[in-house]
Write a protein that holds these residues in place. Structure first.
Motif, PDB file in Angstrom:
ATOM      1  N   MET A 161       5.559 -21.798  -4.626  1.00 14.37           N
ATOM      2  CA  MET A 161       5.953 -22.996  -3.869  1.00 14.37           C
ATOM      3  C   MET A 161       7.052 -22.631  -2.888  1.00 14.37           C
ATOM      4  SD  MET A 161       5.473 -26.400  -5.861  1.00 14.37           S
ATOM      5  CE  MET A 161       6.432 -26.511  -7.343  1.00 14.37           C
ATOM      6  N   SER A 162       6.894 -23.069  -1.653  1.00 13.44           N
ATOM      7  CA  SER A 162       7.950 -22.830  -0.679  1.00 13.44           C
ATOM      8  C   SER A 162       8.857 -24.049  -0.606  1.00 13.44           C
ATOM      9  CB  SER A 162       7.346 -22.510   0.688  1.00 13.44           C
ATOM     10  OG  SER A 162       6.406 -23.494   1.027  1.00 13.44           O
ATOM     11  N   THR A 163      10.019 -23.834  -0.035  1.00 13.90           N
ATOM     12  CA  THR A 163      10.980 -24.911   0.134  1.00 13.90           C
ATOM     13  C   THR A 163      10.838 -25.459   1.544  1.00 13.90           C
ATOM     14  OG1 THR A 163      12.482 -23.785  -1.363  1.00 13.90           O
ATOM     15  CG2 THR A 163      13.449 -25.461   0.084  1.00 13.90           C
ATOM     16  N   VAL A 164      10.756 -26.770   1.666  1.00 15.47           N
ATOM     17  CA  VAL A 164      10.655 -27.392   2.981  1.00 15.47           C
ATOM     18  C   VAL A 164      11.908 -28.228   3.213  1.00 15.47           C
ATOM     19  CG1 VAL A 164       9.311 -28.876   4.494  1.00 15.47           C
ATOM     20  CG2 VAL A 164       8.145 -27.483   2.773  1.00 15.47           C
ATOM     21  N   ARG A 165      12.644 -27.892   4.284  1.00 13.64           N
ATOM     22  CA  ARG A 165      13.830 -28.675   4.629  1.00 13.64           C
ATOM     23  C   ARG A 165      13.408 -29.876   5.469  1.00 13.64           C
ATOM     24  NH1 ARG A 165      17.920 -24.914   7.529  1.00 13.64           N
ATOM     25  NH2 ARG A 165      18.973 -26.886   7.867  1.00 13.64           N
ATOM     26  N   ILE A 166      13.852 -31.042   5.009  1.00 15.81           N
ATOM     27  CA  ILE A 166      13.448 -32.291   5.662  1.00 15.81           C
ATOM     28  C   ILE A 166      14.616 -32.799   6.509  1.00 15.81           C
ATOM     29  CG2 ILE A 166      12.597 -34.632   5.267  1.00 15.81           C
ATOM     30  CD1 ILE A 166      10.694 -32.517   4.188  1.00 15.81           C
ATOM     31  N   PRO A 167      14.427 -32.959   7.827  1.00 11.74           N
ATOM     32  CA  PRO A 167      15.531 -33.460   8.640  1.00 11.74           C
ATOM     33  C   PRO A 167      15.804 -34.938   8.335  1.00 11.74           C
ATOM     34  CG  PRO A 167      13.537 -33.360   9.944  1.00 11.74           C
ATOM     35  CD  PRO A 167      13.200 -32.782   8.596  1.00 11.74           C
ATOM     36  N   PRO A 168      17.020 -35.426   8.620  1.00 15.08           N
ATOM     37  CA  PRO A 168      17.363 -36.808   8.292  1.00 15.08           C
ATOM     38  C   PRO A 168      16.330 -37.827   8.766  1.00 15.08           C
ATOM     39  CG  PRO A 168      19.315 -35.652   9.036  1.00 15.08           C
ATOM     40  CD  PRO A 168      18.162 -34.695   9.189  1.00 15.08           C
ATOM     41  N   VAL A 169      15.754 -37.591   9.934  1.00 12.33           N
ATOM     42  CA  VAL A 169      14.828 -38.583  10.495  1.00 12.33           C
ATOM     43  C   VAL A 169      13.575 -38.755   9.638  1.00 12.33           C
ATOM     44  CG1 VAL A 169      13.694 -36.919  12.014  1.00 12.33           C
ATOM     45  CG2 VAL A 169      13.684 -39.343  12.611  1.00 12.33           C
ATOM     46  N   ILE A 214      11.085 -28.444   9.420  1.00 13.32           N
ATOM     47  CA  ILE A 214      10.369 -29.303  10.364  1.00 13.32           C
ATOM     48  C   ILE A 214      11.410 -29.939  11.276  1.00 13.32           C
ATOM     49  CG2 ILE A 214       8.833 -31.293  10.602  1.00 13.32           C
ATOM     50  CD1 ILE A 214       8.044 -30.885   7.649  1.00 13.32           C
ATOM     51  N   LEU A 215      11.252 -29.778  12.579  1.00 15.72           N
ATOM     52  CA  LEU A 215      12.257 -30.305  13.494  1.00 15.72           C
ATOM     53  C   LEU A 215      11.598 -30.970  14.712  1.00 15.72           C
ATOM     54  CD1 LEU A 215      15.423 -30.301  13.864  1.00 15.72           C
ATOM     55  CD2 LEU A 215      15.037 -28.433  15.466  1.00 15.72           C
ATOM     56  N   PRO A 216      11.453 -32.297  14.661  1.00 13.28           N
ATOM     57  CA  PRO A 216      10.914 -32.973  15.848  1.00 13.28           C
ATOM     58  C   PRO A 216      11.870 -32.802  17.028  1.00 13.28           C
ATOM     59  CG  PRO A 216      10.896 -34.433  13.923  1.00 13.28           C
ATOM     60  CD  PRO A 216      11.736 -33.243  13.566  1.00 13.28           C
ATOM     61  N   ALA A 217      11.308 -32.679  18.216  1.00 14.40           N
ATOM     62  CA  ALA A 217      12.121 -32.426  19.408  1.00 14.40           C
ATOM     63  C   ALA A 217      12.880 -33.663  19.848  1.00 14.40           C
ATOM     64  CB  ALA A 217      11.220 -31.971  20.553  1.00 14.40           C
ATOM     65  N   MET A 218      13.981 -33.419  20.543  1.00 18.71           N
ATOM     66  CA  MET A 218      14.629 -34.471  21.317  1.00 18.71           C
ATOM     67  C   MET A 218      14.228 -34.217  22.759  1.00 18.71           C
ATOM     68  SD  MET A 218      18.327 -34.744  19.518  1.00 18.71           S
ATOM     69  CE  MET A 218      18.462 -35.442  17.851  1.00 18.71           C
TER      70      MET A 218
END
Lengths: 92, 136
Positions: free
Chosen positions: A1-9, A83-87
């Protein structure tokens, strides 16, 4: 299992978690596993055509997956996916 | 949100310095009061588009967090059109809880600053909601 960092959004869509441990051998499989568990994440990241939005950035251990093998980039137990959605936007 | 006059002037100065291109950045603050403007590089360097470099985006978000502030707004300029979200702004609004602040230089003598909650996943008629910007 990998670790997925979830951004605040995206945290509200995954029940508030900052990180998830997710099964999957590739970045694409990891994303599908998250969508299966948390369907609203798909709405936020995927276009109406079913493709990952091109303004969503993905990193494995700080490497941009566009420079690796995109959604086929392999991930393992020691890997961290971000995961990093763009600004972005503009007058168009 | 409340925006101190000095920060409003800084936003207009940033927008003016970047002409003919759009500027972009983030605003940190507490309790709805802006405290710090973080200028970012527009990697598109375009009059019609802005993209914050993802690594700079992470760095600024961490800096705001480290200062004990909240990310109040993502800002950019419209160089020739009104301070209202374009279709591009709506299509790329991945942060529905964060304000999108727009500085318009369409009238250079009277720059306009407005802020909006934008959600790309809502139906078009509900996607944009203005939030008042009070200059204090």
């Amino acid at each position: 299992m990998s670790t997925v960092r979830i951004p605040p959004v995206l945290r509200p869509a995954v029940g508030g978690a900052r990180e998830l441990s997710v099964e999957g051998g590739t970045v694409g499989e990891v994303l599908e596993a998250i969508y299966a568990e948390h369907p609203t994440v798909r709405q936020q990241l995927v276009t109406d055509d079913g493709e990952l939005h091109r303004f969503v950035n993905l990193y494995v251990n700080d490497e941009d997956v566009r420079m690796l093998e995109w959604l086929d980039t392999p991930v393992g137990d020691r890997d961290t996916v971000l995961i990093l959605p763009a600004m972005a936007g503009g007058a168009g | 949100m409340k925006l101190p006059r000095a920060l409003a002037d800084d936003l207009v100065a940033h927008a003016t310095e970047e002409l003919p291109n759009e500027c972009c950045g983030m605003i940190g603050g507490r309790d709805g009061v802006a405290e710090r403007v973080h200028r970012a590089v527009n990697t598109e360097a375009s009059p019609f588009m802005y993209v914050i470099d993802p690594r700079e985006q992470m760095r600024i978000m961490d800096a705001i967090d480290d200062e004990g502030m909240d990310l109040l707004a993502v800002y950019h300029s419209h160089t020739r059109s009104a301070a209202y979200p374009s279709r591009t702004d709506v299509e790329l609004a991945f942060f529905p809880k964060t304000l999108y602040l727009i500085v318009s230089l369409a009238d250079r003598a009277a720059p306009e600053i407005r802020a909006f909650q934008i959600s790309r996943t809502l139906p078009p008629q509900e996607a944009v909601r203005e939030e008042p910007v009070e200059i204090v």
